[in-house]
Design an enzyme around this catalytic site. Structure first.
Site, PDB file in Angstrom:
ATOM      1  N   ARG A 122      -8.972  -5.741  -8.691  1.00  0.00           N
ATOM      2  CA  ARG A 122      -9.911  -5.136  -7.739  1.00  0.00           C
ATOM      3  C   ARG A 122     -11.110  -6.056  -7.516  1.00  0.00           C
ATOM      4  NH1 ARG A 122      -6.639  -3.207  -5.366  1.00  0.00           N
ATOM      5  NH2 ARG A 122      -5.319  -4.273  -6.865  1.00  0.00           N
ATOM      6  N   LYS A 134      -0.706  -7.438   2.471  1.00  0.00           N
ATOM      7  CA  LYS A 134       0.514  -6.672   2.790  1.00  0.00           C
ATOM      8  C   LYS A 134       0.306  -5.736   3.984  1.00  0.00           C
ATOM      9  CE  LYS A 134      -0.020  -2.628  -0.182  1.00  0.00           C
ATOM     10  NZ  LYS A 134      -0.116  -1.689   0.953  1.00  0.00           N
ATOM     11  N   THR A 135      -0.877  -5.137   4.082  1.00  0.00           N
ATOM     12  CA  THR A 135      -1.128  -4.204   5.181  1.00  0.00           C
ATOM     13  C   THR A 135      -1.079  -4.938   6.518  1.00  0.00           C
ATOM     14  OG1 THR A 135      -2.512  -2.839   3.747  1.00  0.00           O
ATOM     15  CG2 THR A 135      -2.733  -2.492   6.115  1.00  0.00           C
ATOM     16  N   GLN A 175       1.959  -3.147  -9.712  1.00  0.00           N
ATOM     17  CA  GLN A 175       0.945  -2.137  -9.442  1.00  0.00           C
ATOM     18  C   GLN A 175       1.533  -0.725  -9.428  1.00  0.00           C
ATOM     19  OE1 GLN A 175      -2.231  -3.260  -6.526  1.00  0.00           O
ATOM     20  NE2 GLN A 175      -0.916  -5.005  -6.079  1.00  0.00           N
ATOM     21  N   ASP A 191       5.630   1.793   2.885  1.00  0.00           N
ATOM     22  CA  ASP A 191       4.499   1.115   2.236  1.00  0.00           C
ATOM     23  C   ASP A 191       4.382   1.607   0.791  1.00  0.00           C
ATOM     24  OD1 ASP A 191       2.265  -0.484   1.927  1.00  0.00           O
ATOM     25  OD2 ASP A 191       0.888   0.967   2.822  1.00  0.00           O
ATOM     26  N   GLU A 192       3.853   0.764  -0.088  1.00  0.00           N
ATOM     27  CA  GLU A 192       3.659   1.118  -1.504  1.00  0.00           C
ATOM     28  C   GLU A 192       4.954   1.675  -2.115  1.00  0.00           C
ATOM     29  OE1 GLU A 192       1.092   0.168  -2.920  1.00  0.00           O
ATOM     30  OE2 GLU A 192      -0.683   0.330  -1.650  1.00  0.00           O
TER      31      GLU A 192
END
Length: 756
Positions: A606, A32-33, A254, A223-224
């Site tokens: 993770r 995504k980044t 998340q 973002d997020e």
């Protein structure tokens, strides 16, 4: 635009579609980044001025990394982007427009310590009990209101808030809120919540200002997005209202920060606000092996509130997920440390390739000790080493002083904590007098009437009597009993217990964990000297040794909340037990439970190549060794992805030949003493128990329960009471269940129905 060739089809689609509202649902490890970075670079290369792009993040680190990536594509023009955290960007706007709200442009931004100091002053001036009106709790209440766009006036007129405050014994919070807001304004200061709240006020009250920034910010990116609160989303929705070029990136699976005010409904209901919304799903995971990705999918599918997506990966299957079933929390820590040591040796890995995640900070204590014993370097992220935390240092200082009353540093730490009206001025007098008399401060305190008069004399005598009582306990009782006496008698335990904030609960749990450590020390058959003095010596060696926390090659320890956005080759998730994970405090509603499940999903994802889950069958909590039930989340992981290991040995507390069993297998004295793989054991864990129809289940009065009765339990089924036990204030029953074996239950909470 060569960078477009490095994108998969959904990523490319997200980058090149610039106009109109867009939601990019980005699964874990889906890049995504990279997409957000390239989308901004693409806009700039298409001629959009960087001054007209607003990009909002949650951390300065994320903003800095994104800006650097964009700069590598488009050059130094990227420095002109309006990119940063919500708070930094809105503070910048408020600096320009401060006079509209009656502030000067050089207003101060209060941090949490500044805010608490103001709150403390108000509580003191209002002559309120600071044990009831705890500054942390009051500030959290005010913060929650402001993040939901409620002013002090709105709060005072809100009947729901009024009833809640009265029920909590704090009816004056509205008055404190008003006074706090007025003092901040008078001081030309804003706290962190004000930066969001006042930006909302600015855009609502001044249409010309709103229009100015709507014209300026032609493209708004967040973002997020799943972590935004009501206030943050309200601002960005206003700014994007004219052009509706708003792009949000996030993953509802998340969303784990509800306790900070994050509102998952922002992302779940985003389409309702923008009917023309274009939704792009990034579903290919580049981070993890197939087994890990599919295991995570099998867990998150149990959530009802979610945006459907199918996360997949083209990576190899990878290794199965190990499940370690330990007999105790200390053994769990040893098995994790041993596993890390073996993985490093066998696969030529570095310590930095490993992370150990846990639900609460207090779990780190036994893990730290096991890593130290095996000389494995580690670092703690987002928190101090267990023995460096304030509440632990406070308690250890009490124990140090009781053992050695000549310890002046310990005395200075404890003499007025919890508060007992012996302030800094009084302490200075004691130290000066001790120096003049060439003796210790403790001797001055013991002879207070010789040196002082008035109220201070009484306070010092009370303190001396308390410490002398502790000294007798240390002399005549075991280390755990003495330490517990100090924790209670000093007021430390009550001080932390009364603080009902999230931070307060954590500190209370940490102090309980220290007492657990003392209990484990006393119960350890290998310890010849079980005195408190010996325990403190071990602790002092832990805290004074040269630990390699700054070494880049170290195992990472942190809570799962702190791990979001990070990745490691090998991840261990410790403490997979009911009431620990999921947390007992998160079992009141489906929404809470689903947040805990999302937290587990974050933890799983993770891991890149290897994941290990572990749980203990018994754990020290509140000074007692309690039996633990494996987490329900373990049953939600598809068993085909799991590799279950048997425990190394049975708990020493079990009698000869006794066995325990449950949803996650059984063990007894005859079980193998070496770790072995047994996948069939785990696949049988999720089988339903043979429990009769429970429609008419009504728990019997605990006082009516007797040995020999046949009873029914909602979870464990039919059983027979084999013994009634008295354990201090807790009355317990041993029950031999048909399908679960023998269990010991506290009658006050057991909910047994007599079947005779």
């Amino acid at each position: 635009m060569d960078y477009l060739n490095s994108l998969n089809e959904p990523q490319r689609e997200a980058v090149v579609n610039a106009e109109g509202p867009m939601m990019i649902i980005a699964g874990a490890g889906s890049g995504k980044t990279r997409v957000l970075t390239y989308k901004i670079a693409y806009l700039m290369e298409k001629g959009v001025e960087p001054f007209n792009i607003l990009a909002l993040t949650f951390t300065n680190k994320a903003a800095r990394e994104m800006r650097e990536r964009i700069e590598s594509v488009v050059g130094t023009e990227a420095r002109n982007l309006w990119m940063g955290t919500f708070h930094s960007i809105f503070a910048r706007i408020l600096r320009y427009e401060a006079d509209k709200l009656g502030y000067q442009s050089n207003f101060t931004i209060y941090d949490s310590d500044d805010s608490k100091s103001v709150i403390k002053s108000i509580i003191k001036e209002y002559k309120l009990d600071d044990k009831i009106y705890k500054p942390n709790g009051v500030l959290a209440r005010i913060s929650n209101a402001k993040n939901n766009l409620i002013s002090w006036r709105g709060y005072a007129n809100n009947s729901e808030y009024k009833l809640e405050d009265e029920a909590s014994g704090r009816p004056k919070i509205a008055d404190i809120f008003k006074e706090y807001a007025l003092r901040c304004f008078k001081a030309n200061a804003m706290d962190f919540d004000d930066l969001l709240y006042n930006t909302n006020v600015l855009l609502h009250k001044f249409p010309d200002v709103l229009n100015k920034y709507q014209q300026k910010f032609q493209y708004v990116m967040i973002d997020e997005f799943q972590d935004t609160n009501v206030s943050q989303y309200s601002i960005t929705k206003k700014l994007a209202a004219v052009r509706q070029n708003i792009c949000v990136v996030g993953d509802d699976a998340q969303s784990i920060y509800a306790f900070r005010g994050a509102n998952i409904q922002n992302i779940l209901n985003f389409e309702k606000d923008y009917p023309d919304l274009k939704v792009i799903k990034l579903e290919q995971n580049y981070r993890s092996s197939q087994n890990i990705v599919e295991a995570a999918n099998s867990v998150i599918k149990h959530n009802q509130a979610q945006l459907k997506k199918n996360v997949w990966t083209s990576n190899d299957d990878g290794r199965l997920i190990d499940v370690i079933r330990a007999t105790s929390d200390s053994e769990e820590a040893k098995l994790i440390a041993t596993s890390i040591f073996e993985e490093r040796m066998n696969n030529n890995l570095n310590c930095e390739d490993f992370a150990i995640l846990y639900r609460t900070n207090s779990q780190s204590r036994s893990i730290e000790e096991s890593l130290r014993k095996m000389n494995i370097p580690y670092r703690i992220i987002g928190g101090l080493s267990f023995y460096q935390r304030k509440e632990i240092k406070d308690m250890v200082a009490y124990l140090r002083f009781v053992i050695n009353p000549a310890d002046t540093e310990a005395l200075k730490r404890i003499i007025n904590y919890p508060k007992r009206a012996i302030g800094p001025t009084s302490v200075d007098k004691i130290l000066v007098k001790a120096s003049q008399e060439n003796t210790t401060p403790w001797q001055i305190i013991l002879n207070a009437r010789r040196y002082f008069t008035g109220r201070l004399t009484t306070q010092l005598e009370n303190f001396a009597n308390m410490v002398q009582a502790f000294m007798l306990d240390v002399k005549n009782k075991d280390a755990f009993t003495a330490a517990t006496s100090v924790a209670k008698g000093s007021g430390l335990l009550r001080e932390l217990y009364d603080d009902k904030t999230v931070e307060g609960r954590v500190r209370y749990e940490n102090l309980q964990e220290l007492l657990n450590a003392v209990k484990a020390f006393v119960d350890d058959p290998e310890k010849e000297d079980k005195s408190l003095e010996t325990f403190l010596q071990e602790v002092s060696l832990i805290t004074s040794q040269d630990q390699s926390k700054e070494d880049s090659d170290a195992v990472t320890l942190m809570t799962i909340h702190m791990s979001k956005g990070l990745e490691y080759k090998h991840v261990y998730i410790a403490g997979m037990e009911e009431n620990l994970f999921p947390s007992q405090m998160m079992l009141e509603s489906r929404a809470d439970l689903e947040e805990e499940r999302r937290l587990f999903y974050v933890a799983i994802t993770r891991a890149m190549s290897k994941l290990t889950l572990s749980y203990a069958l018994q754990r020290y909590r509140f000074g007692k060794l309690i039996m633990c039930e494996p987490s329900r989340f373990l049953s939600e992981v598809d068993s085909k992805f799991l590799n279950v290991q048997k425990p190394v040995r049975r708990p020493s507390s079990f009698s000869e030949g006794q066995a325990t069993s449950g949803r996650f297998g059984s063990f007894s004295k005859t079980e193998s003493k070496s770790p072995t793989t047994n996948r069939n054991t785990f696949t049988s864990f999720s089988k339903k128990k043979d429990i009769p129809n429970l429609e008419n289940f009504t728990p019997s009065n605990p006082a009516e329960l007797r040995q020999g009765q046949n009873v029914l339990h909602k979870k464990f089924g039919k059983g027979t009471i084999t013994a009634i036990l008295e354990d201090g204030s807790d009355k317990r029953a041993k029950v031999n269940f048909d399908s679960e074996g023998e269990k010991t239950l506290i009658l006050a909470f057991a909910k047994l129905m007599i079947m005779d």
